[in-house]
Design a protein around this motif. Structure first.
Motif, PDB file in Angstrom:
ATOM      1  N   LEU A  57       0.901  -1.160   0.037  1.00 44.41           N
ATOM      2  CA  LEU A  57      -0.059  -0.105   0.012  1.00 44.41           C
ATOM      3  C   LEU A  57       0.813   1.383   0.230  1.00 44.41           C
ATOM      4  CD1 LEU A  57      -2.851  -0.858   2.468  1.00 44.41           C
ATOM      5  CD2 LEU A  57      -3.039  -0.598  -0.031  1.00 44.41           C
ATOM      6  N   ILE A  63      -6.774   0.884  -3.814  1.00 44.64           N
ATOM      7  CA  ILE A  63      -7.339  -0.023  -2.973  1.00 44.64           C
ATOM      8  C   ILE A  63      -7.988  -0.999  -3.519  1.00 44.64           C
ATOM      9  CG2 ILE A  63      -9.229  -0.126  -0.984  1.00 44.64           C
ATOM     10  CD1 ILE A  63      -6.804   1.535  -0.256  1.00 44.64           C
ATOM     11  N   ALA A 132      -7.737  -1.059   4.466  1.00 37.90           N
ATOM     12  CA  ALA A 132      -8.286  -0.575   2.961  1.00 37.90           C
ATOM     13  C   ALA A 132      -9.170   0.532   3.241  1.00 37.90           C
ATOM     14  CB  ALA A 132      -8.901  -1.568   2.210  1.00 37.90           C
ATOM     15  N   ALA A 136      -8.339   4.301   2.134  1.00 37.53           N
ATOM     16  CA  ALA A 136      -9.015   5.094   1.239  1.00 37.53           C
ATOM     17  C   ALA A 136      -9.650   6.357   1.683  1.00 37.53           C
ATOM     18  CB  ALA A 136     -10.156   4.060   1.007  1.00 37.53           C
TER      19      ALA A 136
END
Length: 331
Positions: A57, A63, A132, A136
Motif C-alpha cells: 500500500l 484500494i 483498505a 481510502a
C-alpha cells in the motif's frame, strides 16, 4: 530494502513452527514448548503479513487492486476447504455464514475442531478491509494510524490480560507491528529507526521473542509483536547477521511458497484418521504419512489450483492501476 529472501525464510520458519506445535511433541509437557512454538509461529506469520501488506500500500494505494489481490489469495482455498468440511460436518446457516465471511472469531461460530484454526484467516481478512478503509479515507496520512492502533491494541490487551487471544482486537497488534516495520523500511519513521534495526543482534532478539511467546512469561507476552518485528527487521538490515544464510535456504523458500496451503490443510487433517490413533504410539507412527499427505496436498493446491486464481487476480487487478484507468478514460 534488502532482498526478500529473508522474509521467505521467516515465512517458512513460521509455518514449520505452527506445524510442529500442532503435530509434534516438543519436549516434556511441563516446558510448554508446543504453546510457545505456536505463539511464535503465528506472531511471525502476522508480522510478515503486516509488513508485506503495508509495503504494497505504501507503493500503490489503489484500494480496489489491493483487495482483489488479497481476496483472490485467501478465498479460493479457504472457501474450498470450508465447502468440503461442511459437506460432512453439520452446522447451522449462521455458523456457515460467519465462517465464509471470515467473522467466526468474533463469536461462538467455530462449530468444531476442523476449522478452529480459521481464526487467523478471520483476523487477516478483517485487517485487509480495515486498512483498505483507512487508506481510502485518509490516503498517505492514513499510515500514521498503524503505530497508533498497534500501541492502542497492546494497551487493550494489557487491560484484558490477554497474553494470547484469537479475537481480532486482542491479536491485531502482531500484524500492525509488521506494518510499523514496513514504515521503517520505507523511511516513513526516520533514519534513526532504520539504523536501529541494523544494530540489533538477531540472536538476542530471538531469545527475547522466545521468552515473550512462552505461556509462563505472562506480562512479557505483551511485547511479542514488537520482538517479532524487530527480529525480522534485524535480519533484513544487519548485514553481519550469521543467520541470513540460513534464511536464504532453498528448502525454506519452498516451504514459504506452500505455507498458506500447509496452514489451511493441516488444521483439518490432524483430526482425521491420519492424525489420530487408539494410543499415543499409533498416533505418532502415522505422523510421517500425515506430513507426506499435508505437504503433497499443499503442493498441489499451491501450484495447480491457487496459482491460477492468483494469476488471474493479478491480471484483473492491474486494470485498476491509475495509469491503466487513465488510458481507458482517454480511449
Amino acid at each position: 530494502m534488502k532482498n526478500i529472501s529473508e522474509l521467505d525464510g521467516w515465512r517458512g520458519i513460521s509455518i514449520l513452527l505452527v506445524l510442529a506445535a500442532h503435530l509434534l511433541p516438543l519436549g516434556p509437557k511441563f516446558m510448554q514448548l508446543n504453546g510457545t512454538a505456536g505463539a511464535m509461529g503465528m506472531a511471525l506469520f502476522f508480522t510478515l503479513s503486516g509488513f508485506l501488506i503495508t509495503s504494497f500500500l505504501l507503493k500503490d494505494q489503489s484500494i480496489i487492486k489491493f483487495l482483489i489481490r488479497r481476496f483472490t489469495r485467501i478465498i479460493p482455498l479457504a472457501w474450498l476447504y470450508l465447502f468440503i468440511m461442511f459437506l460432512f460436518v453439520p452446522a447451522t446457516p449462521t455458523d456457515i455464514m460467519h465462517n465464509f465471511l471470515f467473522t467466526a472469531n468474533l463469536g461462538e461460530y467455530n462449530t468444531n475442531h476442523f476449522n478452529t484454526h480459521f481464526w487467523s484467516l478471520c483476523v487477516e481478512m478483517q485487517f485487509y478491509i480495515g486498512i483498505a478503509l483507512v487508506i481510502a479515507l485518509f490516503k498517505e496520512k492514513g499510515f500514521i494510524f498503524i503505530p497508533v492502533f498497534c500501541i492502542a491494541i497492546t494497551l487493550y490487551r494489557v487491560d484484558n490480560q490477554a497474553y494470547v487471544n484469537t479475537t481480532t482486537l486482542l491479536r491485531l497488534d502482531e500484524i500492525l507491528a509488521g506494518g510499523i516495520l514496513a514504515m521503517v523500511s520505507h523511511g516513513k519513521l526516520g533514519d534513526k529507526a532504520l539504523a536501529f534495526l541494523g544494530q540489533l543482534n538477531p540472536f538476542v532478539m530471538f531469545a527475547l521473542f522466545f521468552i515473550s511467546s512462552h505461556p509462563e512469561s505472562e506480562w512479557a507476552n505483551y511485547f511479542r509483536p514488537y520482538f517479532a518485528a524487530m527480529l525480522v527487521g534485524s535480519t533484513m538490515y544487519n548485514k553481519k547477521a550469521l543467520v541470513n544464510g540460513f534464511l536464504s535456504w532453498s528448502v525454506l523458500k519452498y516451504v514459504a511458497a506452500i505455507s498458506y496451503a500447509l496452514y489451511v490443510i493441516h488444521g483439518g487433517l490432524r483430526y482425521t484418521w491420519l492424525g489420530e490413533g487408539a494410543d499415543t504410539l499409533e498416533k505418532y507412527l502415522k505422523r510421517p504419512l500425515l506430513f507426506a499427505v499435508i505437504f503433497g496436498l499443499a503442493h498441489i493446491s499451491t501450484f495447480y489450483y491457487e496459482r491460477k486464481v492468483n494469476d488471474w487476480g493479478r491480471k484483473f487487478s492491474n486494470r485498476f492501476d491509475k495509469k491503466n484507468l487513465t488510458k481507458e478514460i482517454q480511449n
